[in-house]
Design an enzyme around this catalytic site. Structure first.
Site, PDB file in Angstrom:
ATOM      1  N   ASP A 259       0.876  -1.174   0.000  1.00 51.20           N
ATOM      2  CA  ASP A 259       0.000   0.000   0.000  1.00 51.20           C
ATOM      3  C   ASP A 259       0.913   1.224   0.000  1.00 51.20           C
ATOM      4  O   ASP A 259       2.038   1.145  -0.493  1.00 51.20           O
ATOM      5  CB  ASP A 259      -0.953  -0.040   1.195  1.00 51.20           C
ATOM      6  CG  ASP A 259      -2.288   0.659   0.929  1.00 51.20           C
ATOM      7  OD1 ASP A 259      -2.249   1.823   0.490  1.00 51.20           O
ATOM      8  OD2 ASP A 259      -3.349   0.051   1.135  1.00 51.20           O
ATOM      9  N   HIS A 286       2.154   2.086  -3.081  1.00 46.51           N
ATOM     10  CA  HIS A 286       1.354   3.167  -3.662  1.00 46.51           C
ATOM     11  C   HIS A 286       2.077   4.497  -3.624  1.00 46.51           C
ATOM     12  O   HIS A 286       1.454   5.555  -3.739  1.00 46.51           O
ATOM     13  CB  HIS A 286       0.005   3.262  -2.952  1.00 46.51           C
ATOM     14  CG  HIS A 286      -0.856   2.068  -3.177  1.00 46.51           C
ATOM     15  ND1 HIS A 286      -2.083   1.898  -2.572  1.00 46.51           N
ATOM     16  CD2 HIS A 286      -0.671   0.956  -3.945  1.00 46.51           C
ATOM     17  CE1 HIS A 286      -2.610   0.746  -2.948  1.00 46.51           C
ATOM     18  NE2 HIS A 286      -1.778   0.152  -3.774  1.00 46.51           N
TER      19      HIS A 286
END
Length: 786
Positions: A259, A286
């Site tokens: 993430d 991310h």
């Protein structure tokens, strides 16, 4: 092993200080190890990263906690291997002010696989539920001051290991939560709250079940030389997330996560300020994010000397109207990016949640940024009053011919050195600084280095989650996509499964790829709604008005509502009010537990290639099972070959109506509608007399089998297209078998009605009627057969 053993090693030169231009107001220098208060020796061996079954119950939690509790300010508890015994197995630990936990080289602090030791309340951890967040973290620093975690060893959360007493891993729970749109209760690795001057130094963090490091409402946090290695497919495994904190430095770190690699956030608890992210390498994850919570404000932040290699996002600021705020005075300088889907991503529309907390991004500067591969660029402001205000100074992006640019409500300033990236779009202004000169692409040679290896940070065995090829949509931003169309657009050309979280999605869908599956994991189709309000009058024709348009083969929809609510704000008039919820022209399309809502012309079940007189035409087939369809005039119409099986067909208020209007292009065309074991419902006082159907064109075919017909059905059953003007009933095949209920009255049926024998009805049974030359059986029918 989940990943290679990794290490950058503790930085060799003591006393190294960070860039003087950093935003952290502290003077930050390279940390050093504290004096020894206590040394705790490992008692568990884990050859090959495997802890013996009998050892899984031998927790070291009490030994470690007691050692930290006894130490005085400025000292450290050292965890040390003893030969082959190199593992400390632990449940939740509480970090103490002034005390540093040191995990020495070749030593691992490992989280227990027993959910019960992390329970916030009995049975709350290791489950998936609506609420989630039922676990204590492995390491908690609540109010901890002048403390830290250091060492060349590792902390391993074992996210990919099977839980004790369960047949799932922590990461499996995260995936289940994603699929079912709920929340997982898994332990995060390190949580700091209300801390002050906390330091992470040199430690390697492996495989957290959730976030690795969450820093909340803290003044003074340093992560120096930290390595985080967790698989890309491990959901919600953020690297380092400072929230509503100030004086933060993250430097010389290597982060490979599932993430956000780093996400700076704020909430009503306060702003995030004076943040320095310097000399770091990000891999999968991310990227470098601000948000999605920004309602406390984010300012005075510097990101410098950052290399992003293979992440989903590069530089990202994300928020929405439910949690937005002012983000300003942010500098990104000396950044190299490659193999990243979204190299630059600035959006105040991260989710579709409403509210009056409007995100505003201004005084954002990108300087000396080089993007080496194609990607999607997003530059969005909230509106004309809250434009994205961005300066691009010597920003270069390669392969723009294969990139996508999305820009609106943005004011872009270019200079003082002009690169080759200049966004354009609706309400976008690009202004060059006076005297701006041509820039030169920043040098990224030698910047993209492999994740560092180490033999000093043991890793436990586990299984990385498989690649999930499904595309997930949630309007609240908890999935990869916030609109269904964006997920469909991102699907491979040969199709994909799109899973939609509950919510109302006001958009128009166009499905132009085969093998698209669209479903909600929630069985109540009313919870997941796709709606639009186009009409024949506003869109240029009836067949341009559909909320959902399916033009390719092998489409499947389940547990979802398609609605056209044009009549919510417009009266239903004889002309221009046709408003489709669904237009389907693809072959072998299936709809299971789907609600189709409209009034006039709700569902067009048609064929893609059929034209009048085209005798070579093979009508497209569609199968609707356990669906709910509502409307009043011709609300199931078209030239396809469709079956409605065990569906409720509901007539909405109107002065009379027609359920079906089937069409053929030539007499022998193999098309028609079959309604099998359906219920026809409606209140006659509101609907007037409703007919089973009328022929849109000559030779129409409609058959009702074993259908319960309400009292709103006109006794004649069938109607001419325009009584007194057309004579299409004479060629139509309108048939019934086993009709029942107050609307089933054979003696009063129109004389053109055909009443089938049991033998004749067999050819219209769903499987037989839809079989075709390719011997197709809808998936729902196959499942029932089993």
């Amino acid at each position: 092993m989940l990943a290679r053993s990794v290490c950058a090693g503790l930085l060799a030169v003591a006393g190294v200080s960070i860039n003087a231009a950093a935003q952290d107001t502290r003077t930050v220098t390279e940390p050093h190890l504290p004096p020894v208060c206590a040394t705790v020796t490992a008692q568990i061996a884990a050859p090959g990263g495997v802890i013996a079954t009998d050892d899984e119950a031998r927790l070291d939690t009490a030994r470690i906690q007691q050692a930290m509790d006894r130490c005085t300010t400025g000292e450290g508890v050292y965890l040390r291997a003893d030969g082959a015994k190199d593992v400390f197995l632990s449940g939740p630990l509480t970090l103490r002010s002034g005390v540093t936990l040191v995990v020495e080289a070749h030593t691992a602090l490992v989280g227990s696989r027993d959910p019960r030791v992390y329970d916030l309340s009995p049975g709350s951890c290791g489950i998936v539920s609506a609420r989630g967040h039922g676990c204590k973290p492995l390491l908690l620093g609540d109010g901890a001051e002048n403390s830290g975690i250091m060492g060349e060893g590792s902390i391993d959360g074992r996210g990919g290991a099977m839980l004790l007493g369960q047949k799932v891993t922590w990461w499996d729970l995260a995936h289940e939560a994603k699929v079912t749109d709920r929340n997982q209760s898994v332990p995060w690795m390190i949580i700091l709250r209300h801390a002050k001057n906390f330091t992470l130094y040199g430690i390697t963090l492996h495989n957290s079940p959730g976030f690795h490091v969450a820093v909340n409402e803290t003044d003074g946090f340093t992560a120096w030389g930290v390595k985080i290695m967790t698989p890309k497919t491990a959901r919600n495994t953020d690297g380092i997330d400072p929230g509503s904190s100030r004086n933060v430095t993250i430097t010389h770190c290597f982060i490979h996560a599932g993430d956000d690699d780093v996400a700076v956030k704020s909430s009503a608890a306060g702003p995030a300020q004076n943040v320095s992210v310097l000399h770091n390498h990000f891999y999968t994850g991310h990227g470098m994010s601000i948000g999605s919570g920004t309602n406390g404000g984010v300012d005075h932040m510097l990101v410098e000397d950052l290399t992003i290699d293979g992440a989903d996002n590069g530089i990202r600021i994300k928020s929405d109207r439910s949690r937005g705020g002012l983000v300003h005075d942010v500098m990104y300088r000396d950044v190299c990016i490659r193999d990243t889907k979204n190299p630059l991503f600035f959006t105040p529309l991260y989710t579709r949640l409403g509210g009056d907390l409007i995100p505003e991004y201004r005084d954002i500067t990108l300087s000396d940024v080089n993007i080496l591969t194609a990607g999607t660029y997003t530059f969005l402001g909230a509106d004309a009053e809250h434009k994205l205000q961005l300066t691009l100074d010597n920003v270069f992006a390669d392969d723009q011919a294969h990139s996508r640019m999305m820009s609106s409500d943005a004011a872009i300033t270019v200079g003082p050195r002009r690169g080759n990236l200049e966004p354009a779009g609706d309400d976008v202004t690009v202004t060059a600084m006076p005297g701006a000169t041509a820039g030169v692409p920043p040098n990224c040679e030698g910047r993209f280095v492999p994740f560092p290896q180490t033999d000093t940070a043991p890793e436990m065995v586990g299984s990385a989650p498989p690649v999930d090829k499904a595309l997930y949509v949630a309007k609240d931003g908890t999935a990869e996509y916030t609109t269904i169309q964006s997920a469909v657009d991102a699907a491979p050309e040969d199709g994909a499964e799109v899973i939609v979280a509950p919510g109302t999605y006001r958009e128009m869908l166009t499905i132009t790829k085969p093998h698209i599956t669209l479903r909600s994991a929630h069985e109540d189709a009313r919870e997941t709604v796709v709606v639009n309000d186009r009409s024949a009058g506003t869109s240029g024709g009836t067949l341009h008005s559909a909320t959902v348009n399916v033009t390719r083969d092998d489409f499947f929809a389940e547990n979802i509502t398609f609605q056209n609510d044009f009549n919510r704000t417009h009266p239903q008039l004889p002309q221009g009010s046709q408003a489709l919820a669904l237009l389907v022209r693809g072959d072998r399309a299936e709809f299971h537990n789907v609600r189709l809502l409209g009034n006039q012309d709700t569902v067009f079940a048609g064929s893609r290639d059929c034209k009048d007189g085209d005798t070579a035409c093979a009508p497209a087939r569609q199968y609707f099972s356990d669906c709910y369809v509502e409307g009043n005039v011709d609300f199931i119409f078209g030239d396809g070959k469709a079956v409605f099986d065990h569906c409720e067909i509901h007539s909405t208020p109107h002065h009379g109506g027609y359920i079906t209007a089937q069409s053929k292009h030539y007499p022998a065309e193999d098309s028609g509608f079959v309604l099998n074991s359906c219920m026809l419902t409606g209140d006659k006082a509101e609907t007037g007399d409703v007919f089973l159907g009328r022929p849109w064109r000559p030779y129409a075919t409609v058959v009702y089998l074993n259908t319960e017909m309400g009292g709103h059905i006109d006794p004649a059953g069938w109607s001419e297209w325009h009584t007194g003007e057309t004579h299409r009933l004479e060629t139509a095949f309108f048939a019934e078998y086993g009709s029942k209920g107050p609307g089933a009255d054979p003696a009063k049926r129109d004389p053109h009605t055909k009443f089938l024998t049991a033998e004749e009805a067999k050819q219209f049974a769903p499987a037989a009627f839809l079989r075709g030359a390719d011997n197709w059986t809808p998936a729902t029918l196959r499942a029932e057969a089993k």
